[in-house]
Motif scaffolding. Structure first.
Motif, PDB file in Angstrom:
ATOM      1  N   LEU A 312       0.830  -1.200   0.000  1.00  0.00           N
ATOM      2  CA  LEU A 312       0.000   0.000   0.000  1.00  0.00           C
ATOM      3  C   LEU A 312       0.873   1.261   0.000  1.00  0.00           C
ATOM      4  N   LEU A 313       1.927   1.233   0.802  1.00  0.00           N
ATOM      5  CA  LEU A 313       2.807   2.381   0.908  1.00  0.00           C
ATOM      6  C   LEU A 313       3.548   2.635  -0.406  1.00  0.00           C
ATOM      7  N   ALA A 314       3.899   1.560  -1.112  1.00  0.00           N
ATOM      8  CA  ALA A 314       4.608   1.698  -2.387  1.00  0.00           C
ATOM      9  C   ALA A 314       3.779   2.465  -3.402  1.00  0.00           C
ATOM     10  N   PHE A 315       2.503   2.171  -3.476  1.00  0.00           N
ATOM     11  CA  PHE A 315       1.651   2.862  -4.443  1.00  0.00           C
ATOM     12  C   PHE A 315       1.462   4.325  -4.059  1.00  0.00           C
ATOM     13  N   ALA A 316       1.422   4.610  -2.763  1.00  0.00           N
ATOM     14  CA  ALA A 316       1.347   6.003  -2.332  1.00  0.00           C
ATOM     15  C   ALA A 316       2.609   6.756  -2.742  1.00  0.00           C
ATOM     16  N   GLY A 317       3.765   6.107  -2.589  1.00  0.00           N
ATOM     17  CA  GLY A 317       5.020   6.735  -2.979  1.00  0.00           C
ATOM     18  C   GLY A 317       5.108   7.004  -4.464  1.00  0.00           C
ATOM     19  N   VAL A 318       4.691   6.040  -5.276  1.00  0.00           N
ATOM     20  CA  VAL A 318       4.727   6.211  -6.732  1.00  0.00           C
ATOM     21  C   VAL A 318       3.800   7.343  -7.162  1.00  0.00           C
ATOM     22  N   GLU A 319       2.608   7.406  -6.578  1.00  0.00           N
ATOM     23  CA  GLU A 319       1.659   8.461  -6.922  1.00  0.00           C
ATOM     24  C   GLU A 319       2.234   9.833  -6.584  1.00  0.00           C
ATOM     25  N   LEU A 320       2.937   9.925  -5.462  1.00  0.00           N
ATOM     26  CA  LEU A 320       3.524  11.193  -5.060  1.00  0.00           C
ATOM     27  C   LEU A 320       4.698  11.570  -5.962  1.00  0.00           C
ATOM     28  N   MET A 321       5.499  10.587  -6.341  1.00  0.00           N
ATOM     29  CA  MET A 321       6.645  10.852  -7.205  1.00  0.00           C
ATOM     30  C   MET A 321       6.228  11.347  -8.582  1.00  0.00           C
ATOM     31  N   LEU A 322       5.242  10.671  -9.169  1.00  0.00           N
ATOM     32  CA  LEU A 322       4.883  10.922 -10.566  1.00  0.00           C
ATOM     33  C   LEU A 322       3.774  11.952 -10.683  1.00  0.00           C
ATOM     34  N   GLY A 323       3.955  13.081 -10.033  1.00  0.00           N
ATOM     35  CA  GLY A 323       2.968  14.155 -10.118  1.00  0.00           C
ATOM     36  C   GLY A 323       2.941  14.780 -11.499  1.00  0.00           C
ATOM     37  N   LYS A 324       1.846  15.441 -11.795  1.00  0.00           N
ATOM     38  CA  LYS A 324       1.675  16.051 -13.109  1.00  0.00           C
ATOM     39  C   LYS A 324       2.753  17.083 -13.402  1.00  0.00           C
ATOM     40  N   ARG A 325       3.130  17.865 -12.399  1.00  0.00           N
ATOM     41  CA  ARG A 325       4.106  18.928 -12.609  1.00  0.00           C
ATOM     42  C   ARG A 325       5.490  18.376 -12.912  1.00  0.00           C
ATOM     43  N   LEU A 326       5.745  17.134 -12.543  1.00  0.00           N
ATOM     44  CA  LEU A 326       7.028  16.519 -12.871  1.00  0.00           C
ATOM     45  C   LEU A 326       7.185  16.385 -14.380  1.00  0.00           C
ATOM     46  N   PHE A 327       6.113  16.052 -15.057  1.00  0.00           N
ATOM     47  CA  PHE A 327       6.166  15.858 -16.505  1.00  0.00           C
ATOM     48  C   PHE A 327       5.980  17.168 -17.264  1.00  0.00           C
ATOM     49  N   ASP A 328       5.343  18.147 -16.615  1.00  0.00           N
ATOM     50  CA  ASP A 328       5.126  19.439 -17.266  1.00  0.00           C
ATOM     51  C   ASP A 328       6.314  20.386 -17.117  1.00  0.00           C
ATOM     52  N   ALA A 329       7.283  20.019 -16.281  1.00  0.00           N
ATOM     53  CA  ALA A 329       8.396  20.925 -15.988  1.00  0.00           C
ATOM     54  C   ALA A 329       9.240  21.202 -17.229  1.00  0.00           C
ATOM     55  N   ARG A 330       9.761  22.414 -17.302  1.00  0.00           N
ATOM     56  CA  ARG A 330      10.659  22.773 -18.392  1.00  0.00           C
ATOM     57  C   ARG A 330      11.958  21.980 -18.270  1.00  0.00           C
ATOM     58  N   PRO A 331      12.643  21.718 -19.382  1.00  0.00           N
ATOM     59  CA  PRO A 331      13.890  20.929 -19.325  1.00  0.00           C
ATOM     60  C   PRO A 331      14.933  21.515 -18.376  1.00  0.00           C
ATOM     61  N   ASP A 332      15.049  22.857 -18.308  1.00  0.00           N
ATOM     62  CA  ASP A 332      16.076  23.440 -17.445  1.00  0.00           C
ATOM     63  C   ASP A 332      15.703  23.355 -15.969  1.00  0.00           C
ATOM     64  N   CYS A 333      14.433  23.052 -15.669  1.00  0.00           N
ATOM     65  CA  CYS A 333      14.010  22.891 -14.270  1.00  0.00           C
ATOM     66  C   CYS A 333      14.212  21.466 -13.761  1.00  0.00           C
ATOM     67  N   ARG A 334      14.359  20.523 -14.655  1.00  0.00           N
ATOM     68  CA  ARG A 334      14.437  19.115 -14.225  1.00  0.00           C
ATOM     69  C   ARG A 334      15.678  18.799 -13.393  1.00  0.00           C
ATOM     70  N   PRO A 335      16.852  19.389 -13.695  1.00  0.00           N
ATOM     71  CA  PRO A 335      17.983  19.154 -12.785  1.00  0.00           C
ATOM     72  C   PRO A 335      17.716  19.650 -11.362  1.00  0.00           C
ATOM     73  N   VAL A 336      17.008  20.766 -11.218  1.00  0.00           N
ATOM     74  CA  VAL A 336      16.661  21.277  -9.888  1.00  0.00           C
ATOM     75  C   VAL A 336      15.749  20.286  -9.170  1.00  0.00           C
ATOM     76  N   ILE A 337      14.763  19.771  -9.896  1.00  0.00           N
ATOM     77  CA  ILE A 337      13.850  18.782  -9.318  1.00  0.00           C
ATOM     78  C   ILE A 337      14.625  17.553  -8.862  1.00  0.00           C
ATOM     79  N   ALA A 338      15.554  17.097  -9.713  1.00  0.00           N
ATOM     80  CA  ALA A 338      16.329  15.894  -9.386  1.00  0.00           C
ATOM     81  C   ALA A 338      17.203  16.117  -8.160  1.00  0.00           C
TER      82      ALA A 338
END
Length: 379
Positions: A312-338
């Motif tokens: 149950l906890l694993a699915f909660a973690g995956v849902e939190l990781m793969l948020g919409k804004r993660l995929f919408d982020a600009r390429p230059d923002c992705r290193p900051v996210i990482a």
């Protein structure tokens, strides 16, 4: 011959109800370990704890009308479970944290501070918290993959039918089929002597407050706005701080576990189908019933094997990781996210915030430099 016009709406209503009931129990992966261990150690009483969560979810259903999570305060919970706080100290720490949160919610500073945080850093914190949940889930599932993998397979059906009763089905099956040799959430109990140490209280509060402000206020607001757009007018940083503060100020002195609105729990409710006020109302009713049953419910919940809770906890973690804004982020923002996510995973939320802000400043500097053009670029 066409179907009666009232069938599709009824079918949609049944699907919605199924998802809300299943999703109501989606956050048990984060709730159960803290609650059962705290009760097993003799620091918390089951009736007061479950009544506290019942009141919390009822407040959520009435105020936010959306599946906003009500979770144990994790840092404070960890201090409790390592023997750092007695029952009296837990009550005092929870009440004082509630008072601080209420005071912060009464000023515009909280909202301004939240809006000042760059979106890249908030997204990185969200991803880092998801990674932390996933890492903990892997440790829990590793204690019995033969139980974890079937649970994961059933829960994975939520990707096909998000509003199916998968989480509830896994929990009921785990209680019913729990093996007698399975590793319980609490392997032994010990009564911790009561007492009061202001140093211990202050230490627990200092460990918890930054995590609450970031995860349960700033990030939770961002996640709720992404997952539940209809609830945006009702959910804000100041309101989440106020409801957390009120719950703790009133209920912690009565024996409830200190609570907050965790972003991971919100993602877990959503992942398993919760979409409306029906989910928190269902959870409020279930917690109220658990409070009436007391020790019997604790025994049932403790029978759920650790690997199933980990799934149950694993699915909660995956849902939190793969948020919409993660995929919408600009390429230059992705290193900051990482950078923010990795620093959060291997350090803490505060370390992740510091690393994220530093890397965001570097990113902005490089963007401005490119915009101006270096002397070499100008020729």
């Amino acid at each position: 011959m066409t179907s009666p016009p009232d069938k599709p709406p009824r079918r949609r209503a049944l699907v919605a109800l199924s998802g809300d009931i299943s999703g109501a129990f989606g956050d048990l992966g984060t709730l159960l370990p803290y609650v059962i261990a705290g009760i097993g150690l003799g620091v918390l009483a089951p009736g007061a704890v479950f009544l506290g969560f019942a009141a919390g979810y009822l407040l959520v259903a009435l105020v936010y009308r959306a599946p906003i999570a009500v979770q144990p305060m994790k840092a404070l919970g960890a201090v409790i479970l390592t023997g750092g706080l007695t029952a009296a100290e837990t009550a005092l720490a929870g009440a004082l944290l509630g008072l601080v949160l209420l005071a912060l919610s009464a000023t515009p500073l909280l909202g301004r501070a939240a809006r000042a945080l760059p979106q890249s850093v908030v997204t990185g914190l969200q991803a880092g918290l998801g990674l932390m949940l996933a890492a903990l889930a892997l440790e829990m599932m590793a204690t019995g993959w033969w139980l974890a993998l079937p649970a994961m397979a059933v829960l994975a059906l939520s990707w096909v039918w998000p509003r199916g009763p998968w989480a509830l089905g896994v929990i009921l099956a785990a209680i019913w089929l729990a093996p007698t040799d399975g590793q319980p959430l609490v392997s032994e109990t010990a009564i911790i002597a009561d007492g009061l140490s202001l140093t211990a209280v202050a230490g627990g509060m200092l460990a918890q407050l930054p995590l609450t402000l970031l995860n349960a206020v700033v990030v939770a607001t961002a996640v709720s706005h992404s997952l539940f757009p209809d609830a945006v007018p009702r959910v804000s940083e100041r309101r989440l701080a106020a409801s957390s503060g009120l719950l703790n100020l009133v209920l912690a002195p009565l024996g409830a576990m200190p609570m907050c609105h965790g972003a991971g729990g919100l993602a877990a409710h959503y992942r398993f189908g919760a979409r409306s006020w029906v989910a928190p109302l269902t959870m409020a009713a279930a917690c109220a019933l658990a409070a009436l049953q007391g020790e019997a419910v604790v025994a049932w919940l403790a029978a759920i094997p650790v690997p199933v809770v980990g799934a149950l906890l694993a699915f909660a973690g995956v849902e939190l990781m793969l948020g919409k804004r993660l995929f919408d982020a600009r390429p230059d923002c992705r290193p900051v996210i990482a950078v923010t996510a990795v620093a959060t995973l291997f350090g803490s939320v505060l370390i992740g915030l510091t690393a994220g802000l530093a890397s965001e400043q570097l990113r902005r500097h490089l963007v401005r430099r490119r915009a101006r053009g270096t002397p070499h670029d100008r020729g």
